[in-house]
Design a protein around this motif. Structure first.
Motif, PDB file in Angstrom:
ATOM      1  N   THR A  82       0.860  -1.178   0.000  1.00  0.00           N
ATOM      2  CA  THR A  82       0.000   0.000   0.000  1.00  0.00           C
ATOM      3  C   THR A  82       0.895   1.227   0.000  1.00  0.00           C
ATOM      4  N   THR A  83       0.315   2.388   0.043  1.00  0.00           N
ATOM      5  CA  THR A  83       1.100   3.617  -0.020  1.00  0.00           C
ATOM      6  C   THR A  83       1.528   4.080   1.367  1.00  0.00           C
ATOM      7  N   GLU A  84       2.603   4.875   1.393  1.00  0.00           N
ATOM      8  CA  GLU A  84       3.057   5.427   2.670  1.00  0.00           C
ATOM      9  C   GLU A  84       1.982   6.306   3.290  1.00  0.00           C
ATOM     10  N   SER A  85       1.281   7.060   2.448  1.00  0.00           N
ATOM     11  CA  SER A  85       0.254   7.961   2.980  1.00  0.00           C
ATOM     12  C   SER A  85      -0.879   7.177   3.639  1.00  0.00           C
ATOM     13  N   THR A  86      -1.223   6.018   3.065  1.00  0.00           N
ATOM     14  CA  THR A  86      -2.278   5.187   3.663  1.00  0.00           C
ATOM     15  C   THR A  86      -1.857   4.684   5.035  1.00  0.00           C
ATOM     16  N   VAL A  87      -0.608   4.189   5.119  1.00  0.00           N
ATOM     17  CA  VAL A  87      -0.103   3.698   6.399  1.00  0.00           C
ATOM     18  C   VAL A  87      -0.026   4.839   7.412  1.00  0.00           C
ATOM     19  N   ALA A  88       0.487   5.983   6.970  1.00  0.00           N
ATOM     20  CA  ALA A  88       0.599   7.134   7.872  1.00  0.00           C
ATOM     21  C   ALA A  88      -0.770   7.545   8.410  1.00  0.00           C
ATOM     22  N   GLN A  89      -1.786   7.521   7.533  1.00  0.00           N
ATOM     23  CA  GLN A  89      -3.128   7.885   7.966  1.00  0.00           C
ATOM     24  C   GLN A  89      -3.671   6.881   8.986  1.00  0.00           C
ATOM     25  N   ARG A  90      -3.380   5.601   8.761  1.00  0.00           N
ATOM     26  CA  ARG A  90      -3.826   4.580   9.712  1.00  0.00           C
ATOM     27  C   ARG A  90      -3.217   4.821  11.091  1.00  0.00           C
TER      28      ARG A  90
END
Length: 415
Positions: free
Chosen positions: A148-156
């Motif tokens: 997945t994307t870094e932004s998705t992980v960061a948002q999680r």
């Protein structure tokens, strides 16, 4: 002194450091920021000076100093400042026996484990936060591991921290009753992380060893902190016994090798010994074995067999019967079907698979069609097996598995 060596120390020490800091600042973001500041300082100083005798104490002292500066700048509560100043007055950064910030390392790490895997969080959030805080993985590493994307992980991770704050989750080890209730959530996260590494659901690689290693490491930490919990040892045993086959699961090109075709001389005997010891510990604690320990017992039957032909399949069927009674699941039934087929013939196993197909719960699960194809092929019904393998290839998102299934379909077509 290489950055890799420093990063290795960081992965070991960071959970204790963050947990210790969180006891004082009571904010995950602030604790992580202070710990990262200490890591940056280590990257600056250690290459020239070498890793100190007690790196955890060194990192804690630096983080404490940064925390004091932060409290001064932001004029935080006077009692927090007094606690840090009092601790600082009793220790020097260059003293080799410098004590860690907290006076109960085990409790602090245990606290962090239970907070990161708190049931109030979604499964995705628990996994991301656990890997970030306890696995020592960066946001980029977590994103690559789960495709997945870094932004998705960061948002999680951000949402997880916000959820914990809004739910006012206390930064303390739960009492015994609550801890037992929450333990299942912790174990679920660790098992999910391991499984994603052991059998990647998507992407070009069949396995991701780093995820398996992180899950096993965290499991061992939990086993030290909860030595009398049978299921903790059961999960450690399960992960280590499965991981022992890692090098035999793929060929030199990364293509999958099925269990019965694996070269067992490539199984890791050290991991097998560790896994069997953990299983023995789970059994010694007493009481009925839980789902992780039962699965570990199944893996142990494979580990103890000299070869595929020596596997005690009736014993595995019995263990699956116990597992299905404890935690009914169509996936467990599918695994049981494989064992039944090996113990009593493919027709018996196919009857179970056809029942599962009729029920429809695994309609989009590629392994149902895979098992059906395998059993049909063994029964000589190759045209039907071809269709089953083609269906399985359509359903899987893992490229390695898709290639293998396509090849098996072709082999049946021209048989």
């Amino acid at each position: 002194m290489s950055d890799a060596a420093i990063e290795a120390v960081w992965r070991i020490e960071s959970p204790r450091l963050i947990a210790s800091l969180m006891r004082v600042v009571r904010d995950l973001d602030v604790a992580e920021e202070l710990a990262q500041d200490a890591f940056v300082a280590a990257l600056t100083q250690w290459p020239g000076e070498g890793i100190p005798p007690n790196p955890g104490a060194w990192l804690t002292a630096v983080a404490k100093r940064r925390a004091i500066d932060r409290f001064r700048r932001e004029r935080l509560a006077a009692e927090k400042y007094a606690v840090l100043e009092r601790d600082r007055a009793h220790a020097r950064i260059d003293e080799p026996d410098f004590a860690l910030l907290d006076d109960g390392i085990g409790d602090e790490v245990l606290r962090l484990i239970f907070i990161a895997a708190h049931p109030v969080l979604s499964t995705d959030a628990r996994v991301a936060l656990t890997l970030r805080l306890l696995g020592g993985l960066t946001t980029a590493e977590i994103a690559r591991a789960f495709l997945t994307t870094e932004s998705t992980v960061a948002q999680r991770i951000v949402r997880a921290k916000r959820t914990l704050a809004e739910a006012r989750v206390p930064f303390e080890v739960p009492d015994r009753a609550e801890r037992r209730a929450r333990l299942a959530s912790v174990l679920e996260v660790l098992y999910l992380i391991f499984n994603e590494g052991y059998a990647a659901t998507a992407g070009d690689d069949l396995v991701r060893p780093q995820l398996c290693a992180e899950a096993m490491r965290l499991g061992r930490v939990l086993a030290e902190l909860e030595p009398d919990e049978s299921e903790v040892h059961g999960l450690v045993a399960l992960m280590e016994l499965h991981a022992s086959r890692m090098h035999a699961r793929t060929d030199d090109d990364g293509a999958p090798i099925l269990l019965l075709a694996q070269d067992r001389t490539r199984w890791d005997r050290v991991l097998i010994r560790h896994g069997l010891a953990a299983l023995a510990r789970a059994e010694q604690i007493g009481g009925a074995l839980g789902p992780y320990a039962l699965q570990a017992a199944i893996a142990a039957v494979h580990a103890r067999a000299a070869g595929a032909d020596a596997t005690d399949w009736p014993r595995i069927v019995a263990l699956y019967d116990a597992l299905a009674a404890l935690t009914p699941s169509p996936v467990i039934d599918l695994n049981r079907a494989v064992a039944v087929a090996m113990a009593f013939g493919p027709a018996e196993g196919l009857a179970i698979v056809e029942r599962l197909e009729a029920e429809g719960a695994l309609a989009r699960y590629h392994l149902l069609s895979t098992v059906r194809g395998d059993l049909l092929e063994r029964l000589g019904r190759t045209s039907e097996a071809c269709l089953a393998f083609e269906r399985a290839a359509e359903l899987t998102h893992n490229e390695r598995e898709r290639r293998l299934l396509t090849e098996r379909a072709a082999a049946c077509r021209y048989a």
